[in-house]
Motif scaffolding. Structure first.
Motif, short mmCIF file in Angstrom:
data_model
loop_
_atom_site.label_atom_id
_atom_site.label_comp_id
_atom_site.label_asym_id
_atom_site.label_seq_id
_atom_site.Cartn_x
_atom_site.Cartn_y
_atom_site.Cartn_z
N HIS A 78 22.94 -25.20 61.67
CA HIS A 78 24.86 -25.96 62.00
C HIS A 78 25.27 -25.34 63.34
N ARG A 107 21.32 -33.74 69.20
CA ARG A 107 20.21 -33.18 70.60
C ARG A 107 19.50 -34.90 69.95
N GLU A 138 25.35 -19.62 63.90
CA GLU A 138 24.94 -20.50 63.37
C GLU A 138 24.79 -20.30 62.33
N THR A 156 22.44 -29.47 64.83
CA THR A 156 22.49 -29.54 66.30
C THR A 156 21.42 -30.40 66.67
#
Length: 66
Positions: free
Chosen positions: A61, A20, A47, A16
């Protein structure tokens, strides 16, 4: 049995923090892992903390669509 009704499904986990940051200038890609989950026990998105080789640290992740 139908193929689409399996209890265990294959999922893809993606870093993530790489997403981002829209892939840092120094990194060459996005870290991804392939794993399985039980659809009945975990119906929500998965997650996990995994090692990202592009961030060089453990990050979250999250599950993505195929």
């Amino acid at each position: 049995m139908a193929k689409g009704k399996d209890v265990r499904v294959r999922v893809i986990l993606e870093c993530t923090s790489c997403v981002r940051n829209s892939v840092n200038k120094e990194s060459r890609g996005i870290s991804r892992y392939i794993t399985q989950k039980n659809r009945h026990n975990t119906p929500s998105r998965l997650e996990l903390r995994k090692f990202c080789r592009y961030c060089h640290k453990h990050t979250i992740h999250g599950e993505i669509k195929k």
